[in-house]
Design an enzyme around this catalytic site. Structure first.
Site, PDB file in Angstrom:
ATOM      1  CG  ASP A 115      -2.000  -0.901   1.179  1.00  0.00           C
ATOM      2  OD1 ASP A 115      -2.068  -1.775   0.364  1.00  0.00           O
ATOM      3  OD2 ASP A 115      -3.065  -0.944   2.127  1.00  0.00           O
ATOM      4  CG  HIS A 171       2.407  -8.678   0.289  1.00  0.00           C
ATOM      5  ND1 HIS A 171       1.839  -9.885   0.872  1.00  0.00           N
ATOM      6  CD2 HIS A 171       2.090  -7.578   1.073  1.00  0.00           C
ATOM      7  CE1 HIS A 171       1.147  -9.547   2.037  1.00  0.00           C
ATOM      8  NE2 HIS A 171       1.376  -8.101   2.126  1.00  0.00           N
ATOM      9  CB  SER A 258       9.247   2.375   5.487  1.00  0.00           C
ATOM     10  OG  SER A 258       8.081   2.164   5.934  1.00  0.00           O
TER      11      SER A 258
END
Length: 301
Positions: A115, A171, A258
């Site tokens: 995201d 991911h 991040s």
């Protein structure tokens, strides 16, 4: 001062990004004293470790519900009740139900791995044309590897910036065989747009990790996680040299903001048109993990 804006991929509308700890961020990156203080804090990791330790204390649980309400985080997406989180950091590294982030199918489709707010550039060598005010972006400094720099110097690059209120697990974006992760030590400067807007070289100076993904459809892809202020911990949960499917978890960031950076070999991927258009206009695109980032150009040859 104008606040950062991005384009929401689903609604296609411009959104003013809420600033986490707004007064503090404005002080740190819009005043001479603040800028000096931010450099001092970012180059002394003890402060990041102390802050991380505080966020792991049980009393920080009281911050969770107000945080969710302020940033409109849905409890329905979580794999466990809010009351079961042991600290704010436990909530920060939360897992989501699989149905909360459906994965786009097709082996030729490369998905968004986190995201975040995305910028895509088809050619690294043309990157500076898009970054008007930035200090020099250095691929050799980013990778810390001469051979990799030569291979990817004319490839494609993706920046995916996470805000503190985003889902912070990252991911695998396609079926792959990941090699062992390499760590490049550095500072922990903030990657908030207030900090990065004039200084993209911060990505080359922060602590970061580099993993080579061996893929059938996209060649070897470089997958970098970049630490930021208050994110001293980049945790890899995968095992190297084992095959993983698209959408499998690779790891997570501990508390803070991040960034994930992806690098492709030349002519390996064709980015989706909306991401290209928005990036060329200077706007990040807010995407959810599992959406399409682009397609393999091998399918088009």
């Amino acid at each position: 001062m104008q606040k950062p804006q991005y384009i929401d991929r689903i609604t296609k509308k411009k959104v003013i990004e809420p600033i986490f700890y707004e007064k503090t961020m404005l002080f740190l990156y819009n005043s001479k004293l603040g800028k000096k203080l931010s450099v001092f804090l970012s180059t002394h990791p003890i402060f990041s470790r102390i802050y991380g330790w505080l966020q792991r204390c049980s009393w920080t649980r009281r911050q969770i519900r107000p945080f969710m309400n302020r940033y409109k985080i849905s409890e329905k997406e979580l794999t466990k009740p809010v009351a079961d989180f042991t600290s704010f950091n436990d909530f920060f590294t939360r897992k989501l139900k699989p149905e909360a982030r459906p994965i786009v199918g097709g082996k030729e489709v490369f998905i968004t791995p986190v995201d975040g707010r995305y910028l895509v550039y088809p050619n690294v060598s043309e990157f500076d044309k898009f970054i008007v005010k930035s200090k020099a972006f250095s691929l050799p400094k980013l990778l810390g590897d001469h051979e990799l720099t030569k291979l990817y110097a004319h490839g494609s690059i993706v920046f995916a910036r996470l805000a503190p209120f985003d889902y912070h697990r990252f991911h695998f974006p396609c079926d792959c065989l990941p090699q062992k992760t390499r760590c490049v030590n550095g500072a922990l400067f903030s990657v908030h747009p207030l900090a990065v807007k004039d200084n993209f070289i911060l990505f080359c100076e922060n602590k970061r990790t580099v993993t080579v993904l061996e893929t059938e459809q996209f060649g070897n892809v470089l997958y970098l996680e970049v630490g930021a202020m208050n994110v001293g911990s980049i945790v890899q949960t995968f095992s190297p040299n084992q095959t993983y499917a698209k959408g499998d978890e690779k790891g997570f960031f501990a508390f803070g903001g991040s960034t994930v950076i992806l690098l492709f070999l030349p002519n390996a991927i064709r980015f989706d048109n909306d991401l290209l258009k928005n990036s060329r206009m200077g706007f990040e695109t807010r995407c959810l993990m599992g959406q399409s980032l682009g397609r393999s150009q091998r399918e088009e040859i």
